[in-house]
Design a protein around this motif. Structure first.
Motif, short mmCIF file in Angstrom:
data_model
loop_
_atom_site.label_atom_id
_atom_site.label_comp_id
_atom_site.label_asym_id
_atom_site.label_seq_id
_atom_site.Cartn_x
_atom_site.Cartn_y
_atom_site.Cartn_z
N ARG A 81 82.72 6.19 8.44
CA ARG A 81 82.97 7.63 8.32
C ARG A 81 83.26 8.24 9.69
NH1 ARG A 81 80.21 7.66 3.25
NH2 ARG A 81 78.14 7.20 4.09
N GLU A 140 78.54 4.34 7.01
CA GLU A 140 78.39 5.48 7.93
C GLU A 140 79.25 5.29 9.18
OE1 GLU A 140 76.81 8.30 7.46
OE2 GLU A 140 76.13 7.72 5.47
N SER A 151 87.30 5.79 10.90
CA SER A 151 87.89 5.36 9.64
C SER A 151 88.72 4.09 9.77
CB SER A 151 88.77 6.48 9.05
OG SER A 151 89.85 6.77 9.93
#
Length: 388
Positions: A117, A114, A120
């Motif tokens: 995300r 997570e 990156s």
């Protein structure tokens, strides 16, 4: 603070969030910080990192070494508010270091997948006892356990005594070093792709990596290494030998070097004696050769022995302690030790930054944070543009 190195270092501009405790995670952070990265250490508000209390002597100073070049930010990672703040800081970071039991970050709503995300390019260094996968991954793992499983403890000590420890937390620092190595490789990959990744560094695997041919020797011939004290079987002479005033290490196991040692001993014929003339022969007669050399070294002081071996170009050296290091001119000439001005302890001398880079040397730029969370306000302003 006094330091032979200067400049920002090769990792200047790299932001690191360190969430580790004790040795493995924090040592990885120390290495990155020494090379110029800005390391923000997240500590529990009430207790801080337990490393603040580790070390020996009346005033333990280990924290001053492992927390140098770091900023302390107090965050309660068990609270939703603390987790949200950690996510905000990590969103600004290049590298995240953690050495909790696998699953802990996920339990705190800080799942690396997570986090990546949202960022990156984030590189996540995860140091644990057994790694992030496998049947043992959920077990609690300390450095000593990794050293035992990786094979180190089983070969340290004497054959008639239980396995011994190294004397330093080698399993933790090896896993941290491999975590740092992985982070540097991942930074290179990110410059090519823009993508970060997750580094999985297990204590037992870090130890296993430096176990030379232990596994392969067994797989090929069934040979198992055993505890052999101060010697390595078949490698002779290479041992610590007694002098009139202490012990001295001599390594003369190569044919040419052994010939020079024999000359220094006044017994050049030893180099041509069939029992000692070759590497294998010396290994086969290791005990008697060690006894022969020890009989000679006992007649000399360390200074006398050292002078003879230096003149003969035989690799040898004193067995140092901290006092010896502080008084040695080579340590001083190379800046191997640096002195950091600490607000509580005063001048603290510690190991310098290694390895030495010719163009972008690392340095000790700031002392370890004295108070838990002392830099929270500064980091929130500079990283997040907000007040504490």
């Amino acid at each position: 603070m006094t330091d032979a190195n200067s400049g920002g270092g090769a990792l200047e501009g790299i932001k690191v969030v360190e969430m580790g405790q004790l040795i493995a995670g924090p040592f990885c952070g120390q290495l990155l910080g020494d090379m110029g990265a800005e390391v923000v250490k997240i500590e529990p508000p009430e207790t801080g990192d337990q490393m603040r209390h580790w070390g020996q002597g009346e005033k333990p100073s280990w924290w001053r070494v492992i927390a140098r070049n770091k900023y302390s930010v107090a965050v309660d990672l068990r609270s939703p508010e603390g987790q949200a703040l950690a996510r905000d800081l990590i969103a600004e970071a290049d590298i995240l270091i953690e050495n909790f039991r696998p699953g802990t970050l996920e339990k705190w709503n800080l799942d690396p997948a997570e986090l990546r995300r949202a960022n990156s390019g984030l590189i996540v260094v995860r140091v644990s006892g057994y790694g992030q996968t496998g049947p043992y991954s959920a077990r609690a793992g300390f450095g000593g356990i990794g050293e035992a499983m990786g094979g180190w403890r089983g070969i340290v000590g004497y054959p008639d005594l239980p396995p011994a420890r190294m004397g330093v937390s080698i399993g933790d620092t090896l896993a941290a070093t491999y975590g740092c190595l992985g982070a540097l490789a991942a930074l290179h990959h990110r410059t090519q792709t823009g993508e970060g990744q997750i580094i999985d560094s297990a204590l037992y695997e870090a130890v296993l990596q430096v176990m030379e041919s232990t596994v392969s020797d067994y797989s090929v011939s069934g040979a198992k290494r055993k505890r052999t004290g101060s010697t390595l079987p078949g490698i002779a002479p290479s041992n610590v030998y007694p002098c009139r005033d202490g012990d001295y290490l001599i390594g003369a196991n190569q044919d040419g070097v052994f010939a020079r040692l024999a000359e220094a001993m006044g017994r050049p014929g030893l180099a041509h004696d069939p029992r000692y003339a070759t590497h294998r022969a010396r290994g086969a007669h290791q005990e008697e050769l060690d006894a022969l050399i020890a009989d000679w070294t006992r007649t000399l002081t360390i200074a006398e022995l050292e002078a003879r071996l230096l003149d003969a170009s035989v690799p040898a050296g004193r067995v140092y302690d901290a006092e010896d290091m502080l008084n040695d001119p080579h340590f001083a000439a190379r800046g191997a030790l640096v002195t950091v001005d600490d607000p509580e302890l005063g001048a603290v001398t510690m190991q310098g930054v290694f390895p030495k880079l010719s163009a972008t040397p690392g340095s000790v730029r700031r002392p370890a944070p004295l108070a838990v969370g002392q830099d929270t306000g500064e980091i929130l302003r500079r990283w997040l543009g907000r007040e504490e």
